[in-house]
Design a protein around this motif. Structure first.
Motif, mmCIF file in Angstrom:
data_model
loop_
_atom_site.group_PDB
_atom_site.id
_atom_site.type_symbol
_atom_site.label_atom_id
_atom_site.label_comp_id
_atom_site.label_asym_id
_atom_site.label_seq_id
_atom_site.Cartn_x
_atom_site.Cartn_y
_atom_site.Cartn_z
ATOM 1 N N TYR A 35 56.866 44.843 1.285
ATOM 2 C CA TYR A 35 56.419 46.340 2.300
ATOM 3 C C TYR A 35 57.403 46.626 3.011
ATOM 4 O O TYR A 35 57.788 47.768 3.152
ATOM 5 N N ASP A 36 58.220 45.712 3.623
ATOM 6 C CA ASP A 36 59.352 45.931 4.632
ATOM 7 C C ASP A 36 60.247 46.765 3.890
ATOM 8 O O ASP A 36 61.055 47.748 4.464
ATOM 9 N N SER A 60 51.120 57.923 6.927
ATOM 10 C CA SER A 60 52.295 56.873 7.210
ATOM 11 C C SER A 60 52.187 55.919 5.968
ATOM 12 O O SER A 60 51.086 55.538 5.580
ATOM 13 N N GLY A 62 52.525 52.676 6.905
ATOM 14 C CA GLY A 62 51.367 51.773 7.754
ATOM 15 C C GLY A 62 49.928 52.001 7.289
ATOM 16 O O GLY A 62 49.369 51.028 7.257
ATOM 17 N N LYS A 66 47.391 49.414 5.717
ATOM 18 C CA LYS A 66 46.160 49.108 6.439
ATOM 19 C C LYS A 66 44.966 49.105 5.543
ATOM 20 O O LYS A 66 43.914 48.549 5.520
ATOM 21 N N ASN A 121 55.033 41.068 10.475
ATOM 22 C CA ASN A 121 56.037 41.769 11.073
ATOM 23 C C ASN A 121 55.593 42.907 11.921
ATOM 24 O O ASN A 121 56.396 43.499 12.757
ATOM 25 N N THR A 122 54.428 43.450 11.753
ATOM 26 C CA THR A 122 53.905 44.571 12.434
ATOM 27 C C THR A 122 52.487 44.512 12.704
ATOM 28 O O THR A 122 51.662 43.445 12.798
ATOM 29 N N ASP A 123 52.162 45.150 13.711
ATOM 30 C CA ASP A 123 50.659 44.918 14.462
ATOM 31 C C ASP A 123 49.669 44.825 13.306
ATOM 32 O O ASP A 123 48.900 43.965 13.193
ATOM 33 N N ILE A 124 49.796 45.867 12.298
ATOM 34 C CA ILE A 124 48.846 45.998 11.269
ATOM 35 C C ILE A 124 48.634 44.541 10.539
ATOM 36 O O ILE A 124 47.554 44.176 10.218
ATOM 37 N N GLU A 125 49.994 44.137 10.284
ATOM 38 C CA GLU A 125 49.980 42.785 9.390
ATOM 39 C C GLU A 125 49.369 41.735 10.208
ATOM 40 O O GLU A 125 48.725 40.638 9.998
ATOM 41 N N ARG A 126 50.042 41.635 11.452
ATOM 42 C CA ARG A 126 49.383 40.668 12.410
ATOM 43 C C ARG A 126 47.816 40.645 12.525
ATOM 44 O O ARG A 126 47.125 39.576 12.600
#
Length: 203
Positions: A35-36, A60, A62, A66, A121-126
């Motif tokens: 993803y990154d 986006s 992201g 999501k 690494n992102t809020d969505i992932e967390r």
């Protein structure tokens, strides 16, 4: 000059693409490149459309992530709400949940693969990882309940049982090929038999 008939007005993006088809290709690209490492430019190249055309479908990268993770997590979380997962003996509920987990994994293989490869690494992932941990904890609770009921053996650490079960099921995304000789039903039967009965031949 008269306006063109509505059916002949050119739509943005390649004809035939909708949000779901964009999402499917995006998930494939995320799984191949990470993803990154996937830019909107890479997505556009794989889709054969411009970056601006992608924004016609989603705001986006992201948002694509999501949507994909919701497809995986929603399927898993729905298992725990089914009557067979909440009533009856703990070992029967555990078997049902494990079978359905395998079914969701196979049916939504690219999406679950993406979920299992998250790095947080992102809020969505967390947020997705937290939901996944909550699902795992509920399955672990079923294992503990079955041990307390006396239907699962007591000589193996329950944490080890939980890790081995999840390790086995999660590994399916790395080797299972849908449409091959191993059907989803047979796959689930084999995993359940090995998990509950072991590998020794019946006497």
């Amino acid at each position: 000059m008269a306006s063109m008939p509505s059916e002949t007005v050119t739509k943005r993006g390649r004809p035939g693409y909708d949000q779901q088809s964009v999402l499917l290709i995006a998930v494939d690209v995320f799984n191949r490149h990470g993803y990154d490492a996937t830019s909107m430019g890479i997505l556009a190249e794989n889709l054969g459309i411009s970056k601006s055309a992608i924004y016609h479908h989603v705001p986006s990268k992201g948002d694509l992530l999501k949507l994909a993770l919701e497809h995986a997590l929603g399927g898993l979380e729905a298992i725990l709400e089914q009557p067979e997962a909440v009533t009856g003996a703990a070992d029967a509920r555990l078997e049902f949940v494990l079978r359905q987990t395998i079914a969701v994994l196979v049916e939504r293989l690219p999406f679950v693969t993406l979920l299992l490869r998250l790095r947080g690494n992102t809020d969505i992932e967390r947020d997705a990882l937290e939901r996944r941990r909550a699902f795992d904890h509920k399955v672990a609770a079923l294992i503990s309940a079955a041990r307390e009921e006396g239907t699962l053996r007591q000589d193996i650490d329950p944490r080890t049982v939980t890790r081995l079960l999840f390790g086995t099921i999660n590994s399916i995304v790395e080797w299972y090929k849908p449409g091959g000789s191993l059907s989803p039903q047979r796959l689930a039967d084999d995993v359940i038999t090995m998990a509950f009965d072991g590998l020794h031949a019946s006497a």
